[in-house]
Design a protein around this motif. Structure first.
Motif, PDB file in Angstrom:
ATOM      1  N   SER A 181      41.148  45.869  39.562  1.00  0.00           N
ATOM      2  CA  SER A 181      41.328  44.453  39.248  1.00  0.00           C
ATOM      3  C   SER A 181      42.698  44.152  38.633  1.00  0.00           C
ATOM      4  O   SER A 181      42.926  43.044  38.159  1.00  0.00           O
ATOM      5  CB  SER A 181      40.226  43.986  38.292  1.00  0.00           C
ATOM      6  N   SER A 182      43.598  45.123  38.637  1.00  0.00           N
ATOM      7  CA  SER A 182      44.935  44.881  38.084  1.00  0.00           C
ATOM      8  C   SER A 182      45.564  43.674  38.763  1.00  0.00           C
ATOM      9  O   SER A 182      45.684  43.640  39.991  1.00  0.00           O
ATOM     10  CB  SER A 182      45.828  46.104  38.300  1.00  0.00           C
ATOM     11  N   PRO A 183      46.000  42.670  37.993  1.00  0.00           N
ATOM     12  CA  PRO A 183      46.585  41.464  38.599  1.00  0.00           C
ATOM     13  C   PRO A 183      47.997  41.732  39.125  1.00  0.00           C
ATOM     14  O   PRO A 183      48.863  42.221  38.401  1.00  0.00           O
ATOM     15  CB  PRO A 183      46.602  40.462  37.448  1.00  0.00           C
TER      16      PRO A 183
ATOM     17  N   ASP B 227      47.463  37.344  26.333  1.00  0.00           N
ATOM     18  CA  ASP B 227      46.793  38.167  27.343  1.00  0.00           C
ATOM     19  C   ASP B 227      47.662  38.328  28.595  1.00  0.00           C
ATOM     20  O   ASP B 227      47.149  38.393  29.713  1.00  0.00           O
ATOM     21  CB  ASP B 227      45.440  37.582  27.716  1.00  0.00           C
TER      22      ASP B 227
ATOM     23  N   LYS C  34      49.896  52.477  32.468  1.00  0.00           N
ATOM     24  CA  LYS C  34      48.646  52.667  31.729  1.00  0.00           C
ATOM     25  C   LYS C  34      48.776  53.784  30.691  1.00  0.00           C
ATOM     26  O   LYS C  34      48.254  53.694  29.578  1.00  0.00           O
ATOM     27  CB  LYS C  34      47.526  52.988  32.730  1.00  0.00           C
TER      28      LYS C  34
ATOM     29  N   ASP D  67      49.127  40.833  29.879  1.00  0.00           N
ATOM     30  CA  ASP D  67      48.775  42.010  30.684  1.00  0.00           C
ATOM     31  C   ASP D  67      47.578  41.756  31.587  1.00  0.00           C
ATOM     32  O   ASP D  67      47.424  42.411  32.617  1.00  0.00           O
ATOM     33  CB  ASP D  67      48.474  43.210  29.784  1.00  0.00           C
ATOM     34  N   GLN D  68      46.720  40.810  31.190  1.00  0.00           N
ATOM     35  CA  GLN D  68      45.555  40.483  32.015  1.00  0.00           C
ATOM     36  C   GLN D  68      45.917  39.495  33.133  1.00  0.00           C
ATOM     37  O   GLN D  68      45.101  39.225  34.015  1.00  0.00           O
ATOM     38  CB  GLN D  68      44.437  39.877  31.153  1.00  0.00           C
ATOM     39  N   LYS D  69      47.145  38.980  33.100  1.00  0.00           N
ATOM     40  CA  LYS D  69      47.568  38.005  34.112  1.00  0.00           C
ATOM     41  C   LYS D  69      48.571  38.572  35.108  1.00  0.00           C
ATOM     42  O   LYS D  69      48.700  38.074  36.214  1.00  0.00           O
ATOM     43  CB  LYS D  69      48.151  36.766  33.419  1.00  0.00           C
TER      44      LYS D  69
ATOM     45  N   ASN E 120      43.005  41.518  43.131  1.00  0.00           N
ATOM     46  CA  ASN E 120      43.435  40.436  42.238  1.00  0.00           C
ATOM     47  C   ASN E 120      44.918  40.161  42.481  1.00  0.00           C
ATOM     48  O   ASN E 120      45.791  40.649  41.765  1.00  0.00           O
ATOM     49  CB  ASN E 120      43.186  40.847  40.776  1.00  0.00           C
TER      50      ASN E 120
ATOM     51  N   SER F 237      50.136  42.645  36.055  1.00  0.00           N
ATOM     52  CA  SER F 237      50.360  44.065  35.771  1.00  0.00           C
ATOM     53  C   SER F 237      51.538  44.613  36.568  1.00  0.00           C
ATOM     54  O   SER F 237      52.129  45.627  36.198  1.00  0.00           O
ATOM     55  CB  SER F 237      49.112  44.894  36.120  1.00  0.00           C
TER      56      SER F 237
END
Length: 306
Positions: free
Chosen positions: A174-176, A223, A304, A225-227, A201, A229
């Protein structure tokens, strides 16, 4: 004109266009794709080839396929003229000759002055064979999508989905990923390939400017990093090219840690120098989609593990 030595300063968002004519109309090609200009020569026809393939010729030690660009653009049978020229190109790691009527010259313009044609010019299709329309002084120049032309003539030279192994549902990642690419068809094929490899994603943008607008919008988010990567970008795009986009990212303190992959048909020694100068983490030539997936894997794993 021998092999071009023109190399713009990295990340300026400029392009040098070689103007040429076919049946009196002005067209353009990115100088970065041009190896040399030659006087046209006798061409050996190849049976059962595409109608737009004129044949082959061997000017020195390299066998070149000749594409009859006047025929491809007009559908009219071409009568070769003595003053016709061959534009010898290199992209996607291929050398191909294109017949044209005349070469006018070279002009430097900003990508910001190039616009993508709308669908009314493409018979209602998502895109035609023009990658952009450029205003050069009083002239409008149609910049042709040479990759699309070649892919139509020889589909096996394009992105091949079978290069990517399908993953199971529990392996999906799911990495954006932010993806900037102006070609609708290519963007769709890359997205399908990445989905097949497990990357589901993906946020797509039509050019570097749109991608940069999004990145600046989220750069201060806690956030982040969640939007995003990882970022994948083409080089040739209207409004803002991939080199300028990469330079902006890598000089921004909040975004510079995000890996950037330049994925372009233009990758060669000169372009690799430019890519390194603007800070690209990796540079890959289209249509190496299988390699792209493995590079994404490696960059995300490295990030990571810090």
């Amino acid at each position: 004109m021998s092999e071009t030595s023109i190399l713009l300063e990295s990340g300026t968002n400029e392009i040098e266009i070689m103007e040429f004519t076919i049946y009196g109309e002005l067209y353009g090609i990115n100088v970065a794709k041009v190896k040399e200009i030659m006087m046209s020569a006798k061409v050996k026809p190849i049976p059962h080839s595409d109608p737009a393939v004129e044949g082959i010729f061997k000017p020195r030690d390299i066998m070149l396929t000749v594409v009859d660009l006047p025929y491809y653009l007009s559908g009219k049978p071409t009568t070769p003229a003595e003053k016709d020229l061959f534009i010898i190109t290199n992209f996607n790691k291929m050398n191909i000759a294109f017949r044209v009527n005349t070469v006018v010259g070279i002009k430097r313009i900003s990508w910001a002055d190039i616009r993508k044609p709308d669908k009314t010019l493409n018979s209602g299709q998502e895109e035609g064979i023009a990658t952009g329309i450029a205003q050069c002084d009083s002239d409008l120049i149609t910049i042709l999508d040479f990759e699309k032309i070649v892919a139509e003539i020889a589909p096996e030279t394009g992105i091949q989905l079978n290069e990517v192994s399908k993953v199971s549902e529990d392996q999906r990642n799911s990495s954006p990923i932010v993806f900037a690419e102006d070609s609708f068809l290519l963007s769709k094929m890359v997205e399908e390939s990445l989905n097949k490899a497990g990357y589901v994603n993906i946020r797509k943008f039509n050019n570097g400017q749109e991608a940069w607008d999004y990145l600046t919008e989220i750069r201060d988010d806690s956030d982040l990093d969640q939007k995003v990567s990882l970022i994948i970008t083409d080089i040739e795009m209207p409004e803002m090219d991939g080199h300028h986009l990469t330079k902006l990212i890598k000089t921004d303190k909040k975004l510079q840690q995000i890996p950037v992959i330049i994925f372009s048909s233009l990758i060669n020694e000169q372009m690799e120098v430019k890519g390194r100068e603007v800070g690209a983490d990796e540079q890959l030539s289209k249509p190496e989609i299988g390699h792209l997936v493995s590079v994404i894997d490696g960059l995300l794993e490295r990030r990571k593990n810090g």
